[in-house]
Design an enzyme around this catalytic site. Structure first.
Site, PDB file in Angstrom:
ATOM      1  CB  THR A 144      -0.934  -0.020   1.232  1.00 49.96           C
ATOM      2  OG1 THR A 144      -1.786  -1.170   1.130  1.00 49.96           O
ATOM      3  CG2 THR A 144      -1.770   1.240   1.324  1.00 49.96           C
ATOM      4  CG  ASN A 195      -6.773  -7.750  -5.600  1.00 49.87           C
ATOM      5  OD1 ASN A 195      -6.602  -7.009  -6.575  1.00 49.87           O
ATOM      6  ND2 ASN A 195      -7.664  -7.492  -4.665  1.00 49.87           N
ATOM      7  CB  ALA A 211       7.499  -9.078   2.282  1.00 51.68           C
ATOM      8  CB  CYS A 247     -12.885  -3.482   2.789  1.00 47.04           C
ATOM      9  SG  CYS A 247     -14.060  -3.234   4.083  1.00 47.04           S
TER      10      CYS A 247
HETATM   11  N1  PLP Z   1      -1.951  -4.466  -4.367  1.00 45.79           N
HETATM   12  C1  PLP Z   1      -2.627  -5.617  -4.491  1.00 45.79           C
HETATM   13  C2  PLP Z   1      -2.987  -6.112  -5.861  1.00 45.79           C
HETATM   14  C3  PLP Z   1      -2.998  -6.336  -3.352  1.00 45.79           C
HETATM   15  O1  PLP Z   1      -3.677  -7.490  -3.497  1.00 45.79           O
HETATM   16  C4  PLP Z   1      -2.641  -5.834  -2.080  1.00 45.79           C
HETATM   17  C5  PLP Z   1      -3.056  -6.543  -0.857  1.00 45.79           C
HETATM   18  O2  PLP Z   1      -4.024  -7.275  -0.829  1.00 45.79           O
HETATM   19  C6  PLP Z   1      -1.928  -4.630  -2.006  1.00 45.79           C
HETATM   20  C7  PLP Z   1      -1.604  -3.972  -3.163  1.00 45.79           C
HETATM   21  C8  PLP Z   1      -1.519  -4.039  -0.693  1.00 45.79           C
HETATM   22  O3  PLP Z   1      -0.389  -4.676  -0.165  1.00 45.79           O
HETATM   23  P1  PLP Z   1      -0.090  -4.607   1.421  1.00 45.79           P
HETATM   24  O4  PLP Z   1      -1.029  -5.583   2.065  1.00 45.79           O
HETATM   25  O5  PLP Z   1       1.346  -5.051   1.528  1.00 45.79           O
HETATM   26  O6  PLP Z   1      -0.289  -3.223   1.848  1.00 45.79           O
END
Ligand code: PLP
Length: 376
Positions: free
Chosen positions: A72, A140, A189, A313
């Protein structure tokens, strides 16, 4: 007690033992990677080893990796730090891209969940202001793989920079940053066997990049703050294992395809989102028409099987999936969709138990499986 079955690897996947060992080793040591004494230099060496292995996973150079506090943060930093006011994103991006800037132009996707390249060309041609295009490598929710190299080709003709969120793809399919041609790539990670709360931005050398937070000169001035050294070491170890394990992805695809085949035998009306196109080997998004995903989720949880409903969410509540809506799914179709995501701990028995529990549920609750009421 029967062991529970975990089929929610796209939410987070169990840590690799090698990552836990690497983290423990760092946590037993002392030293700030910025200190010049022996302890500090040893810590810096651990961070740099991890930087090299993460770079290798995506065919980049160690110097171009900027460690962050997760996917994120990486997405937010790129969208705000690339120096482009005009941002163009696909309709199926993760919220960490969708909500990172105000007023992004949204490119539609096809019914299969693939970005509409003609629409992208037209949208880019509609303005002379060079922008930033952000398109994920794999979704995702559906696992659908996006034609990122084609996106780059189109973006270049419009002078746009390209960011690619590769959070879900990394460790599941091979990634070569140079072949993709993107300017920025995001990694996380915990989606590939490392710890939660660590990620990276991978930069193409020379691209504009403003740090998201200011302070010390860590990460060559590109991300201030004392490094999360244990997390970074865990990320590095997980990246090494993930790269070695890429060859077992084909076996996961076999399990996933058999699962979808078995579900279709029981439920001919089951709908597989993105099933007709190229997907990650581990992901399946399946609708049981007429049965709410939350109902399925709870019943499966009681049966000891953990999956996910559409998009869950951060508050744990289920909200309508913008991804399935963008693919043209009706509200009720989207509301009956489950995401089943396999991973490195998944066995054929796990998948069989999911299929058994899902089939029981279908026979009990699906409108299509109930005998038609005889006419009076
Ligand atoms: N981008 C995608 C496609 C994701 O699936 C996710 C998490 O589910 C993220 C970004 C965010 O990653 P993080 O959980 O490391 O903040």
């Amino acid at each position: 007690m029967i062991d529970s079955v975990y089929l929610d690897h796209n939410a987070t996947t169990p840590m690799r033992p090698q990552a836990i060992a690497a983290m423990a080793e760092v946590m037993h040591a002392v030293g700030n990677a910025s200190s010049v004494h022996t302890f500090g230099r040893a810590m810096r060496a651990r961070v740099d080893r991890a930087r090299a292995t993460v770079a290798t996973l995506v065919g980049a150079k160690a110097a171009d990796i900027v460690f962050t506090g997760g996917g994120t943060e990486a997405n937010n930093t790129v969208l705000q730090g690339a120096g482009r006011r005009r941002v163009v994103i696909s309709a199926i991006e993760h919220d960490s891209v969708r909500l990172a800037t105000d007023g992004a132009v949204v490119v539609p996707v096809t019914a299969d969940g693939v970005i509409d390249l003609d629409a992208l060309s037209h949208l880019l041609a509609a303005s002379s202001e060079p922008g930033l295009v952000s398109v994920m490598l794999a979704n995702n929710e559906t696992g659908v793989i996006q034609p990122v190299a084609d996106v780059v080709r189109i973006a270049r003709t419009a002078g746009a920079l390209v960011h690619c969120d590769a959070v879900q793809a990394a460790g599941k399919i091979a990634i070569d940053m140079t072949a993709l041609g993107v300017d920025y790539l995001t990694l996380s990670a915990h989606k590939l066997g490392g710890p939660q709360g660590v990620g990276a931005v991978v930069l193409r050398p020379g691209v504009p990049f403003t740090a998201g937070q200011r302070g010390g000169g860590q990460e060559r001035g590109r991300r201030a703050g004392t490094e999360n050294t244990a997390g970074i070491a865990g990320f590095g170890a997980a990246a090494t294992v993930a790269a070695e394990a890429l060859s077992s992805s084909a076996a996961l695809a076999v399990l996933r395809d058999k699962m979808e085949h078995d579900l279709a035998q029981v439920a001919p009306d089951a709908q597989i989102f993105g099933g007709g196109t190229s997907r990650l080997p581990n992901t399946s998004c399946v609708a049981m028409p007429g049965v709410a995903a939350t109902t399925q989720l709870m019943a499966l949880d009681l049966a000891g099987v953990a999956v996910s409903a559409g998009s869950a969410c951060s508050s744990g509540k289920v909200k309508p999936s913008h991804v399935l809506a963008a693919m043209g799914a009706t509200e009720s179709e989207a509301a009956s969709a489950l995401r089943i995501s396999l991973g490195w701990t998944t066995t054929a028995d796990h998948v069989g138990r999911f299929v058994g529990a899902w089939s029981d549920l279908y026979r009990r609750l699906s409108p299509a499986s109930r005998p038609a009421t005889a006419a009076a």
